[in-house]
Write a protein that holds these residues in place. Sequence first.
Motif, PDB file in Angstrom:
ATOM      1  N   LEU A  16      36.268 -11.809  66.316  1.00 19.28           N
ATOM      2  CA  LEU A  16      36.274 -10.370  65.725  1.00 19.28           C
ATOM      3  C   LEU A  16      36.105 -10.900  64.357  1.00 19.28           C
ATOM      4  CD1 LEU A  16      35.773  -7.558  66.131  1.00 19.28           C
ATOM      5  CD2 LEU A  16      38.500  -7.450  66.086  1.00 19.28           C
ATOM      6  N   SER A  17      36.678 -12.001  63.749  1.00 20.01           N
ATOM      7  CA  SER A  17      36.356 -12.102  62.425  1.00 20.01           C
ATOM      8  C   SER A  17      34.954 -12.648  61.868  1.00 20.01           C
ATOM      9  CB  SER A  17      37.364 -13.402  61.982  1.00 20.01           C
ATOM     10  OG  SER A  17      37.187 -14.518  62.568  1.00 20.01           O
ATOM     11  N   ASP A  18      34.096 -13.133  62.648  1.00 19.52           N
ATOM     12  CA  ASP A  18      32.653 -13.156  62.474  1.00 19.52           C
ATOM     13  C   ASP A  18      32.035 -11.935  62.203  1.00 19.52           C
ATOM     14  OD1 ASP A  18      33.340 -16.114  62.754  1.00 19.52           O
ATOM     15  OD2 ASP A  18      33.252 -15.839  64.909  1.00 19.52           O
ATOM     16  N   ALA A  19      32.599 -10.795  62.361  1.00 18.54           N
ATOM     17  CA  ALA A  19      31.789  -9.544  62.669  1.00 18.54           C
ATOM     18  C   ALA A  19      30.897  -9.474  61.386  1.00 18.54           C
ATOM     19  CB  ALA A  19      32.551  -8.382  62.877  1.00 18.54           C
ATOM     20  N   GLU A  20      31.545  -9.791  60.064  1.00 17.51           N
ATOM     21  CA  GLU A  20      31.136  -9.626  58.707  1.00 17.51           C
ATOM     22  C   GLU A  20      29.896 -10.601  58.645  1.00 17.51           C
ATOM     23  OE1 GLU A  20      29.349  -8.188  55.447  1.00 17.51           O
ATOM     24  OE2 GLU A  20      30.720  -7.071  56.539  1.00 17.51           O
ATOM     25  N   GLY A  21      30.010 -11.771  59.004  1.00 12.64           N
ATOM     26  CA  GLY A  21      28.873 -12.618  58.918  1.00 12.64           C
ATOM     27  C   GLY A  21      27.663 -12.317  59.806  1.00 12.64           C
ATOM     28  N   ILE A  22      28.078 -11.959  61.118  1.00 11.92           N
ATOM     29  CA  ILE A  22      26.939 -11.443  61.870  1.00 11.92           C
ATOM     30  C   ILE A  22      26.093 -10.306  61.553  1.00 11.92           C
ATOM     31  CG2 ILE A  22      26.477 -10.382  64.308  1.00 11.92           C
ATOM     32  CD1 ILE A  22      28.824 -12.273  65.374  1.00 11.92           C
ATOM     33  N   THR A  43      27.317  -0.725  59.961  1.00 14.65           N
ATOM     34  CA  THR A  43      28.594  -0.748  59.299  1.00 14.65           C
ATOM     35  C   THR A  43      29.392  -1.695  60.047  1.00 14.65           C
ATOM     36  OG1 THR A  43      29.622   0.867  60.798  1.00 14.65           O
ATOM     37  CG2 THR A  43      28.532   1.599  59.078  1.00 14.65           C
ATOM     38  N   LEU A  44      30.343  -2.113  59.122  1.00  9.55           N
ATOM     39  CA  LEU A  44      31.204  -3.269  59.653  1.00  9.55           C
ATOM     40  C   LEU A  44      31.943  -2.862  61.056  1.00  9.55           C
ATOM     41  CD1 LEU A  44      32.419  -6.011  59.652  1.00  9.55           C
ATOM     42  CD2 LEU A  44      34.226  -4.944  57.864  1.00  9.55           C
ATOM     43  N   ALA A  45      32.387  -1.522  60.944  1.00 11.33           N
ATOM     44  CA  ALA A  45      32.754  -1.164  61.956  1.00 11.33           C
ATOM     45  C   ALA A  45      32.034  -1.198  63.504  1.00 11.33           C
ATOM     46  CB  ALA A  45      33.359   0.525  62.114  1.00 11.33           C
ATOM     47  N   ALA A  46      30.830  -0.764  63.182  1.00 15.69           N
ATOM     48  CA  ALA A  46      29.806  -0.780  64.247  1.00 15.69           C
ATOM     49  C   ALA A  46      29.552  -2.328  64.691  1.00 15.69           C
ATOM     50  CB  ALA A  46      28.518  -0.116  63.929  1.00 15.69           C
ATOM     51  N   GLN A  47      29.615  -2.963  63.764  1.00 12.33           N
ATOM     52  CA  GLN A  47      29.465  -4.657  64.142  1.00 12.33           C
ATOM     53  C   GLN A  47      30.675  -5.084  64.980  1.00 12.33           C
ATOM     54  OE1 GLN A  47      26.431  -6.315  63.428  1.00 12.33           O
ATOM     55  NE2 GLN A  47      27.391  -7.175  65.272  1.00 12.33           N
ATOM     56  N   ARG A  48      31.878  -4.500  64.642  1.00 14.41           N
ATOM     57  CA  ARG A  48      32.842  -5.045  65.513  1.00 14.41           C
ATOM     58  C   ARG A  48      32.854  -4.422  66.693  1.00 14.41           C
ATOM     59  NH1 ARG A  48      36.927  -4.214  60.326  1.00 14.41           N
ATOM     60  NH2 ARG A  48      37.019  -6.227  59.583  1.00 14.41           N
ATOM     61  N   THR A  49      32.493  -3.182  67.043  1.00 16.10           N
ATOM     62  CA  THR A  49      32.540  -2.638  68.262  1.00 16.10           C
ATOM     63  C   THR A  49      31.467  -3.394  69.060  1.00 16.10           C
ATOM     64  OG1 THR A  49      33.068  -0.429  67.578  1.00 16.10           O
ATOM     65  CG2 THR A  49      31.847  -0.611  69.833  1.00 16.10           C
ATOM     66  N   TRP A  50      30.290  -3.666  68.447  1.00 13.73           N
ATOM     67  CA  TRP A  50      29.258  -4.345  69.137  1.00 13.73           C
ATOM     68  C   TRP A  50      29.750  -5.795  69.626  1.00 13.73           C
ATOM     69  CZ3 TRP A  50      27.039  -9.119  68.357  1.00 13.73           C
ATOM     70  CH2 TRP A  50      25.749  -9.717  69.088  1.00 13.73           C
ATOM     71  N   LEU A  51      30.578  -6.586  68.882  1.00 12.80           N
ATOM     72  CA  LEU A  51      31.149  -7.799  68.947  1.00 12.80           C
ATOM     73  C   LEU A  51      32.247  -7.769  70.236  1.00 12.80           C
ATOM     74  CD1 LEU A  51      30.817 -10.591  68.230  1.00 12.80           C
ATOM     75  CD2 LEU A  51      32.419 -10.096  66.689  1.00 12.80           C
ATOM     76  N   GLN A  52      33.109  -6.569  70.063  1.00 11.23           N
ATOM     77  CA  GLN A  52      33.979  -6.360  71.144  1.00 11.23           C
ATOM     78  C   GLN A  52      33.308  -6.211  72.486  1.00 11.23           C
ATOM     79  OE1 GLN A  52      36.375  -3.245  68.817  1.00 11.23           O
ATOM     80  NE2 GLN A  52      37.972  -4.732  68.737  1.00 11.23           N
TER      81      GLN A  52
END
Length: 182
Positions: A16-22, A43-52
């Motif tokens: 999850l900590s890679d979300a910003e880099g992705i 957004t960072l929130a959307a990227q975190r959701t995508w990753l999860q």
Amino acid sequence: MTDGTVQPVAIRAARLSDAEGIREIINYEILNGTSIFELEPRTLAAQRTWLQDRSGVHAVLVATPDDGDDTVLGFSSLSPFHTRPAYNTTVENSVYVHQDHRGKGIGRALLVEIIGLAQSHGFHTVIARISGKNETSVAVHQSVGFEVAGVEREVGRKFGRWLDVTVMQLMLRDWTGTPDRA
């Protein structure tokens, strides 16, 4: 410009900590490229959701420098090919490399690892959908055994122009894990 030197990297499961880099890599492509048909930056929130949402068999891998630095140089992912159950043994792959690290073998290394993961998870075939006449991506996919299955003509529109998508396919039963089979 790169000199063709292969950059040593570590490849691991995304955290999850890679979300910003992705997100940085994806947003560059959204705003400047045609390799993704999204039009609005994530957004960072959307990227975190995508990753999860991509865990288990539909995983995400990241490439980082091999010196322990956690900077995301690139990533690859497996996504469901289609929502209908009969397609469950087929996955679609994606590979993206940070614009400052292209041409150093990172995309190819990520592709080989994600294919191996798809094979170990029991998938039958991997589909790559490559847009915008991205000859480099087509060549990298061919170098590990993908074959062109067809071209979808003018299926996307970005930056005021129509874009084709080259569809490539790799049958995993035939894949030996040895690059340059072609």
